[in-house]
Motif scaffolding. Sequence first.
Motif, PDB file in Angstrom:
ATOM      1  N   CYS A 153       0.837  -1.209   0.000  1.00 20.77           N
ATOM      2  CA  CYS A 153       0.000   0.000   0.000  1.00 20.77           C
ATOM      3  C   CYS A 153       0.872   1.260   0.000  1.00 20.77           C
ATOM      4  N   VAL A 200      -8.718   1.932   3.788  1.00 17.61           N
ATOM      5  CA  VAL A 200      -9.116   1.600   2.410  1.00 17.61           C
ATOM      6  C   VAL A 200     -10.595   1.942   2.226  1.00 17.61           C
ATOM      7  N   GLU A 232     -14.892   1.577  -2.086  1.00 21.76           N
ATOM      8  CA  GLU A 232     -14.864   1.470  -3.550  1.00 21.76           C
ATOM      9  C   GLU A 232     -13.506   0.975  -4.052  1.00 21.76           C
ATOM     10  N   ASN A 233     -12.518   0.891  -3.143  1.00 17.19           N
ATOM     11  CA  ASN A 233     -11.199   0.388  -3.537  1.00 17.19           C
ATOM     12  C   ASN A 233     -10.937  -1.033  -3.034  1.00 17.19           C
ATOM     13  N   HIS A 252     -12.047  -4.740  -3.945  1.00 21.11           N
ATOM     14  CA  HIS A 252     -12.741  -5.413  -5.046  1.00 21.11           C
ATOM     15  C   HIS A 252     -13.072  -6.844  -4.651  1.00 21.11           C
ATOM     16  N   ASP A 269      -6.731  -2.640  -3.584  1.00 21.96           N
ATOM     17  CA  ASP A 269      -5.979  -1.929  -4.611  1.00 21.96           C
ATOM     18  C   ASP A 269      -4.773  -1.225  -3.963  1.00 21.96           C
ATOM     19  N   HIS A 293      -4.523   2.562  -3.909  1.00 23.64           N
ATOM     20  CA  HIS A 293      -5.570   3.276  -3.171  1.00 23.64           C
ATOM     21  C   HIS A 293      -5.802   2.694  -1.782  1.00 23.64           C
ATOM     22  N   SER A 294      -4.796   1.988  -1.288  1.00 26.37           N
ATOM     23  CA  SER A 294      -4.815   1.561   0.117  1.00 26.37           C
ATOM     24  C   SER A 294      -3.718   2.378   0.787  1.00 26.37           C
TER      25      SER A 294
END
Length: 368
Positions: free
Chosen positions: A280, A296, A299-300, A302, A359, A362-363
Amino acid sequence: MATHDDSNYLEVKNLVKWFGNDRAVDDISFTIPRGAFLTLLGPSGCGKTTTLMSIAGLHSIDGGSIRVGDVIYTSPEEGLFLAPEKRDIGMVFQSYAIWPHMTVTQNVAYPLEIRKLPKDEIDDRVAATLKLVGLTDMADKMATQLSGGQQQRASLARAIVSKPLLLLFDEPLSNLDLKLREAMRVELKRIQHEVGITSVYVTHDQSEALVMSDEIIVMSKGTIEQRGGPRDIYARPVNRYVSNFIGVANLLDGRVARAANGGLGMVEVSHNGARIDVTCQISDGLEEGSETVLSVRPENVHAIRENEGGNCLEGEVIEAVFLGSYVDCRVKWGEFEWKVIAHPRDRLRKGEKVFLKLDPDHSLAVRP
Ligand code: ATP
């Protein structure tokens, strides 16, 4: 002598305000460029209104100084305090501060009348301002005949008609219902942008702050936690407090296993027996071995059906709420419940096993 330019048009420097034994504002400093819209955001009691009232001169202050352009509003160390009525500030509050016994035109003309402007100029400026706020048709109505939203437009017109140095807003939309509030956010920002008056806006509502502001200052307990543009604050919160206050985030305690100079590093996260190493972004100032919080956004995260190895963990869907364009899910991992935004076409079902892929870009590992 310090130089002032448009980049530091309003300067609040080392502001301190005590109420009895309570340090309501604890040595905060910030500047605002000319024409910008800055929001002070934070929960009730964090000192935002006190900061605003100090700028307005409705409070004396115990330390620091406040300056606008070349005018020093207050500086106790220098024995300076400019009376509120001499500060040339427009204000809009939560309660509609327009006079019920006057028409809309009379309300808006009032600040110009006390400045003894010629009648023709007053008429022109009032008409132009009413047009700007969309109240031309209401000009001759009594203030009491206006709806809540219209009364706030009239308050705004009265605050801007004299083209003050500064506009101050204290939760001006919180008495309106949600639909109107949302419409007024956009409208208010448009008007501010058009008149170009430097503005300080106080709210506890994070979506209001994200929609309206050029920049946001997030406050807690009389201090500044972070300052930045809305996207920046949302995408790169500096600590747990800001991550939690702005938007929704999955927050897990961890330890930095590999620090990175502005790039990707690694964090070890464990939660009641479940553990994972997460690649990250590591916030500046966090070193190897530092305690951290992995943040996190839903939306990041998955949700996928195959284990893709790195940054993947296995969990069980315990809730999947279909909301049209997305599915709001909770996924249990050990004792931790991940908040996940999934696509409806993924058809996640309560009770099924899924893998969650975090992700890396985006973490974020932030300060605890
Ligand atoms: P809110 O949205 O509830 O107004 P805020 O973030 O604007 O919250 P302030 O109103 O600035 O917070 O209050 C900061 C602290 O100062 C709080 O602890 C509050 O109780 C205290 N305080 C504010 N005004 C006064 C006052 N006039 N007398 C005494 N204490 C006050």
